[in-house]
Write an enzyme that holds these catalytic residues in place. Structure first.
Site, mmCIF file in Angstrom:
data_model
loop_
_atom_site.group_PDB
_atom_site.id
_atom_site.type_symbol
_atom_site.label_atom_id
_atom_site.label_comp_id
_atom_site.label_asym_id
_atom_site.label_seq_id
_atom_site.Cartn_x
_atom_site.Cartn_y
_atom_site.Cartn_z
ATOM 1 N N ASP A 1 0.812 -1.224 0.000
ATOM 2 C CA ASP A 1 0.000 0.000 0.000
ATOM 3 C C ASP A 1 0.842 1.270 0.000
ATOM 4 O OD1 ASP A 1 -2.316 -1.643 0.212
ATOM 5 O OD2 ASP A 1 -1.915 -1.836 2.349
ATOM 6 N N HIS B 1 -4.272 -1.855 -6.506
ATOM 7 C CA HIS B 1 -3.515 -0.694 -6.974
ATOM 8 C C HIS B 1 -4.488 0.385 -7.453
ATOM 9 C CE1 HIS B 1 0.191 -3.469 -7.724
ATOM 10 N NE2 HIS B 1 -0.019 -3.191 -6.466
HETATM 11 P P1 IMP Z 1 -2.673 -12.816 1.813
HETATM 12 O O1 IMP Z 1 -1.696 -12.291 0.815
HETATM 13 O O2 IMP Z 1 -4.105 -12.531 1.445
HETATM 14 O O3 IMP Z 1 -2.435 -14.246 2.140
HETATM 15 O O4 IMP Z 1 -2.433 -12.015 3.195
HETATM 16 C C1 IMP Z 1 -1.220 -12.124 3.937
HETATM 17 C C2 IMP Z 1 -0.846 -10.788 4.564
HETATM 18 O O5 IMP Z 1 -0.471 -9.872 3.532
HETATM 19 C C3 IMP Z 1 -1.987 -10.106 5.336
HETATM 20 O O6 IMP Z 1 -1.441 -9.397 6.419
HETATM 21 C C4 IMP Z 1 -2.547 -9.128 4.325
HETATM 22 O O7 IMP Z 1 -3.205 -8.040 4.932
HETATM 23 C C5 IMP Z 1 -1.275 -8.706 3.607
HETATM 24 N N1 IMP Z 1 -1.508 -8.247 2.241
HETATM 25 C C6 IMP Z 1 -1.771 -8.990 1.156
HETATM 26 N N2 IMP Z 1 -1.902 -8.225 0.068
HETATM 27 C C7 IMP Z 1 -1.688 -6.958 0.465
HETATM 28 C C8 IMP Z 1 -1.654 -5.710 -0.227
HETATM 29 O O8 IMP Z 1 -1.821 -5.603 -1.437
HETATM 30 N N3 IMP Z 1 -1.401 -4.619 0.556
HETATM 31 C C9 IMP Z 1 -1.155 -4.707 1.891
HETATM 32 N N4 IMP Z 1 -1.174 -5.846 2.561
HETATM 33 C C10 IMP Z 1 -1.439 -6.972 1.859
#
Ligand code: IMP
Length: 422
Positions: free
Chosen positions: A13, A41
């Site tokens: 982010d 994005h």
């Molecule tokens: P997952 O990728 O959905 O398995 O989530 C794993 C960790 O990565 C969690 O803490 C999510 O909040 C974080 N996360 C996944 N994608 C993003 C993103 O695009 N921005 C910020 N955090 C992310």
């Protein structure tokens, strides 16, 4: 050969979408190398807001070719929705978007398993998009790839085989409903006919383009501190957002990489669980969240907010090979009387030199802060470094000094035009 990689240097982010969108003007190809529809994005131009989850941000430039590489896990539903959204906004995708035949598919059972696991104690706080379970199957060698869609019998057999196991897991371990095999097969057969025009050997496409001297921008999703190997494990995503992931996630050689840009937000945020040394659980944190609209673009969750973390960024610069920084959301800090930078970590009274590898230590670090006066004004309409208030210039210069890395771009609003070169 020229590949520039853009990585998020924090916990995601950072505003990569906007920076990639801007740099796409100079690129022939923009290629996404890892993650899935967990990314969000956001790009704003001509007063319109676009949120992309899977398709590279370069798609908003009509001349740019876009690639979704083999390292990405593809959710057909999210992909089709995104293509539809772009087409309905007058942005043509066919002929410009190429999807790797080696990419793995996110299946409905991956999302079910992700959701079920998250209900257990010690959850990661995932986006619930099935990312972890899809990469798990990839590593287990039971994943279903785009290339498997070509042969209906192979596809049918793979789905049936996977569901036998997943349905048992869902029922026995998580008390969830089993999934119907035939309905899923029909759904994926239907998806195959729609995705067909986009599928290609993107490894060959990218390497041929590089031979012809074309410029490729490799777009990372999430951030370095969410990297499966180098992030705050286990509170990480299941892929490699760090620059090394670009080679494996696209099939390009390390010798093709010419530069790595790190996108850094002027403060820190994190979504989901896990250690966050500079977190502000107070009014200042709340102010940053409101001013910075710090709510997840994918899940709408509140982002946790805190001061900029120099030790974490030094680590990120080291593992990514970041040679220049794009600093985003500087404007958000304009509401604060004073601004802090975390310049060091102390654990048990001792200064910590390297970024702690274990969550227990990282959760215990005490941050050493340096304070700077705020500029207490809006940065609206400012399009050059010289026009920034002196206190804002000083803050940027301090970041450069402490990180020993130049801040080349500064962004002062979500709009495309409010990003300037130093
Ligand atoms: P997952 O990728 O959905 O398995 O989530 C794993 C960790 O990565 C969690 O803490 C999510 O909040 C974080 N996360 C996944 N994608 C993003 C993103 O695009 N921005 C910020 N955090 C992310």
């Amino acid at each position: 050969m020229s590949v520039s990689i853009i990585v998020g240097a924090q916990w995601g982010d950072e505003g990569k979408g906007k920076i990639v969108d801007m740099l796409s003007e100079e690129a022939d190809i923009v290629a996404r190398y890892q993650g899935g529809a967990n990314a969000g994005h956001t790009i704003v131009f001509d007063g319109k807001k676009y949120v992309l989850h899977l398709i590279p941000s370069g798609i908003l430039h009509p001349e740019t070719t876009c690639v979704i590489g083999n390292g990405v896990v593809i959710d057909p539903v999210a992909l089709m929705e995104e293509i539809h959204m772009l087409e309905s906004m007058g942005i043509s995708v066919e002929g410009r978007l190429h999807i790797s035949h080696k990419a793995h598919l996110i299946m409905p059972y991956h999302k079910h398993l992700d959701a079920a696991r998250e209900k257990q104690a010690g959850s990661i706080g995932t986006t619930g998009r099935g990312i972890g379970p899809a990469y798990y199957d990839k590593a287990l060698r039971t994943g279903i790839r785009i290339v498997d869609l070509l042969d209906r019998d192979v596809l049918r057999e793979k789905i049936r085989h996977n569901l036998e196991e997943k349905n048992q897991l869902l029922q026995a371990l998580y008390g969830a409903e089993p999934i119907d095999v035939d309905a899923m097969i029909d759904e994926y057969v239907e998806f195959d006919s729609r995705i067909d025009p986009y599928i290609t050997d993107t490894t060959l496409l990218l390497n041929s383009a590089l031979k012809e001297g074309k410029r490729v921008l490799a777009e990372g999703a999430q951030g370095a501190l969410l990297d499966l190997d180098h992030g705050t494990y286990p509170f990480v995503t299941s892929s490699n957002p760090t620059s090394g992931g670009a080679c494996t996630g696209l099939g390009i050689p390390p010798t093709a990489i010419s530069s790595v840009m790190g996108v850094v937000k002027a403060y820190s945020t994190r979504v989901g669980n896990g250690p966050f040394p500079t977190e502000l659980n107070d009014e200042t944190g709340e102010l940053l969240r409101t001013e910075g609209h710090e709510f997840g673009a994918t899940t709408g969750r509140k982002r946790r907010c805190g001061w900029l973390d120099i030790p974490a960024l030094r680590y990120s610069i080291m593992i990514n090979g970041i040679s220049e920084i794009a600093l985003t959301k500087l404007d958000v800090l304009g509401v604060l009387d004073d601004i802090r930078l975390c310049t060091g970590y102390v654990v048990d009274g001792k200064v910590v030199k390297s970024f702690p590898a274990d969550v227990a230590t990282l959760s215990r670090v005490e941050c050493t802060y340096q304070s700077y006066p705020g500029w207490k004004s809006s940065l609206d309409g400012i399009r050059s470094f010289a026009d920034l208030p002196p206190a804002a210039q000083h803050y940027v210069e301090e970041i450069e000094r402490l990180l020993e890395t130049p801040v080349r771009w500064v962004s002062t609003s979500p709009a495309r035009e409010d990003t300037f070169l130093r």
